[in-house]
Design an enzyme around this catalytic site. Sequence first.
Site, PDB file in Angstrom:
ATOM      1  N   ASP A  57       0.658  -7.287 -17.331  1.00 45.35           N
ATOM      2  CA  ASP A  57      -0.270  -6.255 -16.852  1.00 45.35           C
ATOM      3  C   ASP A  57       0.070  -4.854 -17.362  1.00 45.35           C
ATOM      4  O   ASP A  57      -0.152  -3.857 -16.677  1.00 45.35           O
ATOM      5  CB  ASP A  57      -0.342  -6.257 -15.305  1.00 45.35           C
ATOM      6  CG  ASP A  57      -0.728  -7.619 -14.772  1.00 45.35           C
ATOM      7  OD1 ASP A  57      -1.511  -8.311 -15.445  1.00 45.35           O
ATOM      8  OD2 ASP A  57      -0.231  -7.996 -13.698  1.00 45.35           O
ATOM      9  N   GLU A  58       0.582  -4.787 -18.569  1.00 43.42           N
ATOM     10  CA  GLU A  58       0.959  -3.494 -19.154  1.00 43.42           C
ATOM     11  C   GLU A  58      -0.257  -2.758 -19.716  1.00 43.42           C
ATOM     12  O   GLU A  58      -0.149  -1.590 -20.099  1.00 43.42           O
ATOM     13  CB  GLU A  58       1.983  -3.702 -20.290  1.00 43.42           C
ATOM     14  CG  GLU A  58       3.305  -4.339 -19.879  1.00 43.42           C
ATOM     15  CD  GLU A  58       3.266  -5.868 -19.933  1.00 43.42           C
ATOM     16  OE1 GLU A  58       2.177  -6.444 -20.100  1.00 43.42           O
ATOM     17  OE2 GLU A  58       4.348  -6.482 -19.801  1.00 43.42           O
ATOM     18  N   LYS A  73      -2.355  -4.709 -21.989  1.00 44.29           N
ATOM     19  CA  LYS A  73      -2.481  -5.370 -23.306  1.00 44.29           C
ATOM     20  C   LYS A  73      -3.946  -5.500 -23.726  1.00 44.29           C
ATOM     21  O   LYS A  73      -4.293  -5.232 -24.877  1.00 44.29           O
ATOM     22  CB  LYS A  73      -1.843  -6.776 -23.260  1.00 44.29           C
ATOM     23  CG  LYS A  73      -0.353  -6.765 -22.972  1.00 44.29           C
ATOM     24  CD  LYS A  73       0.209  -8.166 -22.873  1.00 44.29           C
ATOM     25  CE  LYS A  73      -0.292  -8.950 -21.684  1.00 44.29           C
ATOM     26  NZ  LYS A  73       0.108  -8.412 -20.358  1.00 44.29           N
ATOM     27  N   GLY A 122      -4.928 -12.038 -17.073  1.00 46.34           N
ATOM     28  CA  GLY A 122      -6.137 -11.273 -16.774  1.00 46.34           C
ATOM     29  C   GLY A 122      -6.053 -10.016 -17.605  1.00 46.34           C
ATOM     30  O   GLY A 122      -5.222  -9.156 -17.327  1.00 46.34           O
ATOM     31  N   HIS A 123      -6.841  -9.943 -18.665  1.00 48.84           N
ATOM     32  CA  HIS A 123      -6.784  -8.807 -19.580  1.00 48.84           C
ATOM     33  C   HIS A 123      -8.056  -7.977 -19.410  1.00 48.84           C
ATOM     34  O   HIS A 123      -9.156  -8.473 -19.660  1.00 48.84           O
ATOM     35  CB  HIS A 123      -6.615  -9.285 -21.028  1.00 48.84           C
ATOM     36  CG  HIS A 123      -5.312  -9.986 -21.260  1.00 48.84           C
ATOM     37  ND1 HIS A 123      -4.953 -10.564 -22.446  1.00 48.84           N
ATOM     38  CD2 HIS A 123      -4.246 -10.181 -20.433  1.00 48.84           C
ATOM     39  CE1 HIS A 123      -3.746 -11.092 -22.342  1.00 48.84           C
ATOM     40  NE2 HIS A 123      -3.303 -10.887 -21.123  1.00 48.84           N
ATOM     41  N   GLN A 163       0.972 -12.354 -20.497  1.00 50.55           N
ATOM     42  CA  GLN A 163       2.153 -12.122 -19.660  1.00 50.55           C
ATOM     43  C   GLN A 163       3.053 -11.059 -20.312  1.00 50.55           C
ATOM     44  O   GLN A 163       2.534 -10.141 -20.917  1.00 50.55           O
ATOM     45  CB  GLN A 163       2.930 -13.430 -19.400  1.00 50.55           C
ATOM     46  CG  GLN A 163       2.212 -14.392 -18.460  1.00 50.55           C
ATOM     47  CD  GLN A 163       1.111 -15.199 -19.113  1.00 50.55           C
ATOM     48  OE1 GLN A 163       1.311 -15.849 -20.125  1.00 50.55           O
ATOM     49  NE2 GLN A 163      -0.070 -15.187 -18.541  1.00 50.55           N
ATOM     50  N   PRO A 218      -1.849  -7.523  -4.589  1.00 48.30           N
ATOM     51  CA  PRO A 218      -1.299  -6.196  -4.872  1.00 48.30           C
ATOM     52  C   PRO A 218      -0.074  -6.340  -5.780  1.00 48.30           C
ATOM     53  O   PRO A 218       0.751  -7.243  -5.569  1.00 48.30           O
ATOM     54  CB  PRO A 218      -0.886  -5.649  -3.502  1.00 48.30           C
ATOM     55  CG  PRO A 218      -1.095  -6.735  -2.520  1.00 48.30           C
ATOM     56  CD  PRO A 218      -1.815  -7.876  -3.171  1.00 48.30           C
ATOM     57  N   ARG A 219       0.023  -5.495  -6.793  1.00 45.48           N
ATOM     58  CA  ARG A 219       1.192  -5.561  -7.677  1.00 45.48           C
ATOM     59  C   ARG A 219       2.318  -4.718  -7.087  1.00 45.48           C
ATOM     60  O   ARG A 219       2.062  -3.643  -6.548  1.00 45.48           O
ATOM     61  CB  ARG A 219       0.826  -5.022  -9.064  1.00 45.48           C
ATOM     62  CG  ARG A 219      -0.196  -5.888  -9.785  1.00 45.48           C
ATOM     63  CD  ARG A 219      -0.655  -5.245 -11.088  1.00 45.48           C
ATOM     64  NE  ARG A 219      -1.635  -6.083 -11.769  1.00 45.48           N
ATOM     65  CZ  ARG A 219      -2.545  -5.625 -12.629  1.00 45.48           C
ATOM     66  NH1 ARG A 219      -2.609  -4.331 -12.918  1.00 45.48           N
ATOM     67  NH2 ARG A 219      -3.387  -6.441 -13.212  1.00 45.48           N
ATOM     68  N   GLY A 247      -6.041   6.477 -19.780  1.00 45.03           N
ATOM     69  CA  GLY A 247      -7.147   6.054 -18.914  1.00 45.03           C
ATOM     70  C   GLY A 247      -7.573   4.659 -19.318  1.00 45.03           C
ATOM     71  O   GLY A 247      -7.204   4.176 -20.399  1.00 45.03           O
TER      72      GLY A 247
HETATM   73  P1  GDP Z   1      -3.019  -6.742 -19.209  1.00 44.48           P
HETATM   74  O1  GDP Z   1      -2.867  -8.008 -18.453  1.00 44.48           O
HETATM   75  O2  GDP Z   1      -1.748  -6.319 -19.869  1.00 44.48           O
HETATM   76  O3  GDP Z   1      -4.172  -6.756 -20.160  1.00 44.48           O
HETATM   77  O4  GDP Z   1      -3.333  -5.620 -18.128  1.00 44.48           O
HETATM   78  P2  GDP Z   1      -4.380  -5.739 -16.911  1.00 44.48           P
HETATM   79  O5  GDP Z   1      -5.753  -5.662 -17.433  1.00 44.48           O
HETATM   80  O6  GDP Z   1      -4.038  -6.878 -16.027  1.00 44.48           O
HETATM   81  O7  GDP Z   1      -3.994  -4.456 -16.074  1.00 44.48           O
HETATM   82  C1  GDP Z   1      -4.065  -3.176 -16.614  1.00 44.48           C
HETATM   83  C2  GDP Z   1      -5.019  -2.340 -15.753  1.00 44.48           C
HETATM   84  O8  GDP Z   1      -4.866  -0.973 -16.079  1.00 44.48           O
HETATM   85  C3  GDP Z   1      -6.485  -2.650 -16.023  1.00 44.48           C
HETATM   86  O9  GDP Z   1      -7.210  -2.427 -14.826  1.00 44.48           O
HETATM   87  C4  GDP Z   1      -6.874  -1.634 -17.079  1.00 44.48           C
HETATM   88  O10 GDP Z   1      -8.256  -1.330 -17.058  1.00 44.48           O
HETATM   89  C5  GDP Z   1      -6.068  -0.446 -16.639  1.00 44.48           C
HETATM   90  N1  GDP Z   1      -5.604   0.466 -17.707  1.00 44.48           N
HETATM   91  C6  GDP Z   1      -5.202   0.172 -18.972  1.00 44.48           C
HETATM   92  N2  GDP Z   1      -4.735   1.277 -19.586  1.00 44.48           N
HETATM   93  C7  GDP Z   1      -4.852   2.285 -18.697  1.00 44.48           C
HETATM   94  C8  GDP Z   1      -4.504   3.675 -18.717  1.00 44.48           C
HETATM   95  O11 GDP Z   1      -3.980   4.212 -19.691  1.00 44.48           O
HETATM   96  N3  GDP Z   1      -4.752   4.387 -17.568  1.00 44.48           N
HETATM   97  C9  GDP Z   1      -5.305   3.827 -16.454  1.00 44.48           C
HETATM   98  N4  GDP Z   1      -5.493   4.609 -15.382  1.00 44.48           N
HETATM   99  N5  GDP Z   1      -5.647   2.541 -16.387  1.00 44.48           N
HETATM  100  C10 GDP Z   1      -5.405   1.773 -17.497  1.00 44.48           C
HETATM  101  P1  IMO Z   2      -1.213 -10.932 -18.012  1.00 50.26           P
HETATM  102  O1  IMO Z   2      -1.448 -11.601 -19.329  1.00 50.26           O
HETATM  103  C1  IMO Z   2       1.313 -10.627 -14.454  1.00 50.26           C
HETATM  104  C2  IMO Z   2       3.177 -14.326 -13.062  1.00 50.26           C
HETATM  105  C3  IMO Z   2       2.739 -14.878 -11.721  1.00 50.26           C
HETATM  106  C4  IMO Z   2       4.038 -15.511 -11.262  1.00 50.26           C
HETATM  107  C5  IMO Z   2       4.620 -16.074 -12.554  1.00 50.26           C
HETATM  108  C6  IMO Z   2       4.345 -17.557 -12.774  1.00 50.26           C
HETATM  109  O2  IMO Z   2      -2.452 -10.508 -17.320  1.00 50.26           O
HETATM  110  O3  IMO Z   2      -0.185  -9.851 -18.129  1.00 50.26           O
HETATM  111  P2  IMO Z   2       2.151 -18.899 -13.457  1.00 50.26           P
HETATM  112  O4  IMO Z   2       0.812 -19.017 -12.784  1.00 50.26           O
HETATM  113  O5  IMO Z   2       2.077 -18.339 -14.826  1.00 50.26           O
HETATM  114  O6  IMO Z   2       2.957 -20.154 -13.397  1.00 50.26           O
HETATM  115  O7  IMO Z   2       2.968 -17.830 -12.554  1.00 50.26           O
HETATM  116  O8  IMO Z   2       4.024 -15.333 -13.606  1.00 50.26           O
HETATM  117  N1  IMO Z   2       2.090 -14.099 -14.039  1.00 50.26           N
HETATM  118  C7  IMO Z   2       1.634 -12.885 -14.366  1.00 50.26           C
HETATM  119  N2  IMO Z   2       1.952 -11.663 -13.887  1.00 50.26           N
HETATM  120  N3  IMO Z   2       0.431 -10.751 -15.463  1.00 50.26           N
HETATM  121  C8  IMO Z   2       0.128 -11.957 -15.979  1.00 50.26           C
HETATM  122  O9  IMO Z   2      -0.630 -12.121 -17.093  1.00 50.26           O
HETATM  123  C9  IMO Z   2       0.703 -13.108 -15.406  1.00 50.26           C
HETATM  124  N4  IMO Z   2       0.612 -14.434 -15.642  1.00 50.26           N
HETATM  125  C10 IMO Z   2       1.483 -15.019 -14.816  1.00 50.26           C
HETATM  126  O10 IMO Z   2       2.304 -13.861 -10.866  1.00 50.26           O
HETATM  127  O11 IMO Z   2       4.918 -14.515 -10.803  1.00 50.26           O
HETATM  128 MG    MG Z   3      -3.202  -8.750 -16.541  1.00 49.02          MG
END
Ligand code: GDP
Ligand code: IMO
Ligand code: MG
Length: 425
Positions: A13-14, A16, A40-41, A224, A304-305, A415
């Site tokens: 959830d960085e 990506k 979840g991207h 991940q 919640p993260r 953002g």
């Molecule tokens: P991923 O799994 O690494 O693709 O990340 P996620 O989509 O799960 O979570 C990142 C969240 O931060 C998403 O809701 C994005 O829309 C949001 N996001 C990404 N970059 C930024 C940023 O620079 N600022 C803010 N406020 N939100 C961001």
């Molecule tokens: P993205 O690509 C954050 C975590 C789960 C759990 C562990 C194992 O969006 O960054 P699993 O269902 O894979 O066997 O669960 O890994 N996890 C993630 N946490 N972002 C993800 O993907 C994740 N995919 C799995 O919460 O701790």
């Molecule tokens: Mg994600």
Amino acid sequence: MSVTVLVGTQWGDEGKGKIIDVLTEKVDIVVRYQGGNNAGHTVEIGDKKHILHLIPSGILRAGVMCVIGNGVVVDPAVLLAEIANLKKNNIEVKNRLFISDTAHVILPYHRLLDKLEEGLKGVKKIGTTGRGIGPCYVDKYARKGIRMADLISPDIFGTKIKERVAEINSLVSMRYSQDRIDAGEIISEYLKYGAVLKDMIKPVYIMLNDAVSQNKKILCEGAQGTLLDVDHGTYPYVTSSSATAGGACTGTGIGPSKIKSVVGVMKTYITRVGEGPFPTELDEHMGEVIRKKGGEFGATTGRPRRCGWFDAVIGRYAVRLNAIDKIAFTKLDVLDELEEIKVCTSYKYKGKKLADFPAVLEILEQCEPVYETFAGWKTKTSDCKKFRDLPGQAKKYLKKLSELVGSRAWIVSVGADRAQTFFID
Ligand code: GDP
Ligand code: IMO
Ligand code: MG
């Protein structure tokens, strides 16, 4: 030759998805190499928010070809729902999305086993996404898995499912008091999925290697993050695949000598979903402040993260393990209102400084973060268009993070929107 790998450097959830979307402006093919719909991207374009679980984030750019590599585990029903959802948004996947014939299929018994196993573990549960990811990879490595190629061969699929379901039924009746699984139901449901997906299922490694030879630009999309990697992460609180850059080779069929660059996505603080140690985790109040401002709720499960200060020990570990040569720093704007910001520069374990990220969970659990404190910039950054537009303290913060982790800051995200991003020359 231009193959780039993009990896998460923390616990996922960085951001990506957003960075992939930005980079795909200049890319021909995006290929997912591991994980499944546990990912979840999120990509935000104007007022539209897309969350992709299986399909590479490149699908949102017309003309970009997308590939689901052999290292991914595919839940066909989820994939079809994602395709339908894109269609609703006028995004067509025909002739643009291909799936490896050797990618493994997530089946209903994988999801069932995921939930049953978590239930049995009680307080020691991993906190999985419940999507059947772990059990599907278990079957793959136990050589009992079903692959996408099987899904489009009715006889082979039927035979393999019957054999595996018989084994699963004896396991679940022994270990859990659970109703028997009906192989016939699975066969008829999944063969329908296979029929719809048939034209997309291919030996994609051929297409990818041809594209490499033609000097096309390929971006390998990691899911991940480094600390969720099955080898290098905080085991056993990890996912079941190779999220680090090495996984891009095994998960696509593109050999290591073809990889040119590795981009690490680093949130300017850190989050984690699910269980497991987290040295810089914030207390309830500060955690809530960041969670609210950063919208830190799981894109897949809505959980919640957990939130914490940036951890440079983890950053250094990720840079080294993935050979990251460029960093995309994300979510800087989330820190805009803070009076002060902390960064963990090292760990102390039993009074001694630890040089490296520890492999042993019990040691990590007892590590105390050593912090450096920065004054906040207390200025809105979300409208900044260049590095030089950033407030002085924010520039100082990013330079320090880059120096601590030992790699070059290349992209800054301020953002969620595609437009709220800039490159550092
Ligand atoms: P991923 O799994 O690494 O693709 O990340 P996620 O989509 O799960 O979570 C990142 C969240 O931060 C998403 O809701 C994005 O829309 C949001 N996001 C990404 N970059 C930024 C940023 O620079 N600022 C803010 N406020 N939100 C961001
Ligand atoms: P993205 O690509 C954050 C975590 C789960 C759990 C562990 C194992 O969006 O960054 P699993 O269902 O894979 O066997 O669960 O890994 N996890 C993630 N946490 N972002 C993800 O993907 C994740 N995919 C799995 O919460 O701790
Ligand atoms: Mg994600």
